[in-house]
Design a protein around this motif. Structure first.
Motif, PDB file in Angstrom:
ATOM      1  N   ASP A 117      36.761  17.665   0.291  1.00 52.63           N
ATOM      2  CA  ASP A 117      37.391  17.017   1.444  1.00 52.63           C
ATOM      3  C   ASP A 117      38.038  15.695   1.035  1.00 52.63           C
ATOM      4  OD1 ASP A 117      36.568  19.068   3.116  1.00 52.63           O
ATOM      5  OD2 ASP A 117      34.772  18.005   3.799  1.00 52.63           O
ATOM      6  N   SER A 120      41.118  16.278  -1.100  1.00 58.27           N
ATOM      7  CA  SER A 120      42.233  16.682  -0.247  1.00 58.27           C
ATOM      8  C   SER A 120      42.869  15.473   0.430  1.00 58.27           C
ATOM      9  CB  SER A 120      41.733  17.680   0.797  1.00 58.27           C
ATOM     10  OG  SER A 120      42.759  18.023   1.699  1.00 58.27           O
ATOM     11  N   ASP A 121      42.046  14.568   0.935  1.00 63.72           N
ATOM     12  CA  ASP A 121      42.570  13.365   1.591  1.00 63.72           C
ATOM     13  C   ASP A 121      43.301  12.467   0.600  1.00 63.72           C
ATOM     14  OD1 ASP A 121      41.523  14.182   4.018  1.00 63.72           O
ATOM     15  OD2 ASP A 121      39.684  13.000   3.817  1.00 63.72           O
ATOM     16  N   THR A 124      46.550  14.719  -0.610  1.00 62.25           N
ATOM     17  CA  THR A 124      47.297  15.385   0.480  1.00 62.25           C
ATOM     18  C   THR A 124      47.811  16.759   0.053  1.00 62.25           C
ATOM     19  OG1 THR A 124      49.542  14.522   0.026  1.00 62.25           O
ATOM     20  CG2 THR A 124      48.059  13.127   1.345  1.00 62.25           C
ATOM     21  N   THR A 126      47.030  20.848  -1.904  1.00 56.97           N
ATOM     22  CA  THR A 126      46.103  21.967  -1.853  1.00 56.97           C
ATOM     23  C   THR A 126      45.066  21.859  -2.980  1.00 56.97           C
ATOM     24  OG1 THR A 126      47.761  23.420  -0.873  1.00 56.97           O
ATOM     25  CG2 THR A 126      45.898  24.478  -1.963  1.00 56.97           C
ATOM     26  N   ARG A 143      41.125  23.833   0.121  1.00 55.64           N
ATOM     27  CA  ARG A 143      41.527  22.882   1.157  1.00 55.64           C
ATOM     28  C   ARG A 143      43.047  22.924   1.206  1.00 55.64           C
ATOM     29  NH1 ARG A 143      36.881  23.413   1.432  1.00 55.64           N
ATOM     30  NH2 ARG A 143      35.226  21.872   1.783  1.00 55.64           N
ATOM     31  N   GLN A 144      43.601  23.224   2.366  1.00 58.80           N
ATOM     32  CA  GLN A 144      45.040  23.394   2.474  1.00 58.80           C
ATOM     33  C   GLN A 144      45.767  22.051   2.450  1.00 58.80           C
ATOM     34  OE1 GLN A 144      46.635  26.196   2.338  1.00 58.80           O
ATOM     35  NE2 GLN A 144      44.830  27.515   2.418  1.00 58.80           N
ATOM     36  N   SER A 145      46.970  22.067   1.901  1.00 50.83           N
ATOM     37  CA  SER A 145      47.820  20.879   1.847  1.00 50.83           C
ATOM     38  C   SER A 145      48.145  20.387   3.255  1.00 50.83           C
ATOM     39  CB  SER A 145      49.114  21.194   1.103  1.00 50.83           C
ATOM     40  OG  SER A 145      50.056  20.155   1.240  1.00 50.83           O
ATOM     41  N   GLN A 146      48.348  19.099   3.371  1.00 54.17           N
ATOM     42  CA  GLN A 146      48.731  18.503   4.640  1.00 54.17           C
ATOM     43  C   GLN A 146      50.238  18.578   4.882  1.00 54.17           C
ATOM     44  OE1 GLN A 146      47.056  14.513   4.847  1.00 54.17           O
ATOM     45  NE2 GLN A 146      45.163  15.177   3.834  1.00 54.17           N
ATOM     46  N   HIS A 147      50.974  19.130   3.925  1.00 56.13           N
ATOM     47  CA  HIS A 147      52.424  19.211   4.026  1.00 56.13           C
ATOM     48  C   HIS A 147      52.860  20.590   4.519  1.00 56.13           C
ATOM     49  CE1 HIS A 147      52.905  15.409   1.802  1.00 56.13           C
ATOM     50  NE2 HIS A 147      51.869  15.830   1.085  1.00 56.13           N
ATOM     51  N   ARG A 150      53.736  24.336   1.240  1.00 55.59           N
ATOM     52  CA  ARG A 150      52.459  24.423   0.557  1.00 55.59           C
ATOM     53  C   ARG A 150      52.231  25.849   0.076  1.00 55.59           C
ATOM     54  NH1 ARG A 150      49.042  23.332   6.093  1.00 55.59           N
ATOM     55  NH2 ARG A 150      49.469  25.314   7.123  1.00 55.59           N
TER      56      ARG A 150
END
Length: 276
Positions: A117, A120-121, A124, A126, A143-147, A150
């Motif tokens: 987690d 990922s933060d 940002t 994957t 953990r999926q990308s925040q963009h 991806r």
């Protein structure tokens, strides 16, 4: 499963009933019906969708009558699914339940969740946690990308060990001779960028050991670069963490952030998995 369920007689029955007692010296003979069941399920796992009996029989070279009886048994038990016509077969929901229980019960996956987690933060992008299985790596957590742009990822995905940053990071924890015994001289070309010469890969692994991380330069997916580090709670390592980023979004500054975050994640995971 009995020999009657798969239509096996003779040698199969001997394999099931003739195994010697524990400690007798030679390992017990494999149970033919059990081996065929596992081979069939792994065949479906590697080939999504539904397949005809003829195609399955052609791929596995099993006796057609035995294969049919095995398929019908597995359909009744929920391990294999069939279409409305009853003539095409694929993996069943029971396999998902067993696979999920493996993830749910794995101590490393549970211990790694806060670190994944945070990684990922920090990046940002994957994130993957994967385990080496033979000549492949298998995703245990993502953990999926925040963009918006991806890569597609899923738990349980299996990729070649030689074409991924995860795999190369893990291979680097083995000796060169161990790598040579594990991999063939010519490696599968997943993309035009994949290293297909084993000796060239061995040379690259020396650099991975020196710098502490591995890089997949569009070797597994075009347009995607990945960075990976092994988690050294055992030697050789069996688990690794990676960060995947589209080449279009990768700047020198972002690359440095990713590498630093991966090293921090590796160090945290080394602490939390020390007794595993």
């Amino acid at each position: 499963m009995t020999t009657a369920e798969t239509g096996e007689k003779g040698s199969a029955g001997g394999a099931e009933e003739g195994a010697g007692p524990e400690g007798a010296g030679a390992p017990p003979a494999p149970v033919k019906s059990a081996v065929r069941t596992v081979v069939l399920l792994e065949h479906f796992a590697a080939r999504p969708g539904l397949h005809s009996l003829a195609d399955i029989q052609h791929d596995l070279s099993l006796p057609k009558s035995s294969l049919y009886m095995l398929l019908r048994t597995l359909v009744n038990l929920g391990w294999v699914e069939t279409d409305a016509t009853g003539t095409r077969y694929g993996i069943g929901v029971r396999a998902l339940l067993v696979g999920s229980s493996y993830i749910d019960g794995d101590e490393v996956v549970a211990a790694a969740r806060p670190t994944l987690d945070r990684l990922s933060d920090d990046t940002t992008e994957t994130i993957h946690l994967a385990r080496m299985d033979g000549t492949s790596v298998v995703y245990l957590a993502t953990r999926q990308s925040q963009h918006y742009l991806r890569p597609f990822t899923r738990v349980g995905r299996r990729l070649p060990v030689h074409s991924t940053a995860l795999g190369k990071a893990l291979l680097a924890t083995h000796t060169d001779e161990e790598v040579r015994r594990l991999l063939p001289r010519r490696l599968e070309a997943v993309t035009q960028h994949t290293v297909t010469d084993r000796e060239q890969l061995v040379e690259e692994l020396a650099l991975v050991r020196e710098q502490g991380y591995a890089v997949d330069r569009e070797e597994n997916t075009l347009g995607l670069r990945c960075f990976g580090v092994a988690v050294p709670y055992r030697t050789p390592a069996r688990d690794a963490v990676s960060c995947s980023v589209p080449v279009a979004r990768l700047t020198p500054g972002h690359e440095q952030v990713i590498k630093a975050a991966l090293f921090e994640a590796r160090d945290r995971l080394s602490v939390v998995t020390r007794r595993m």
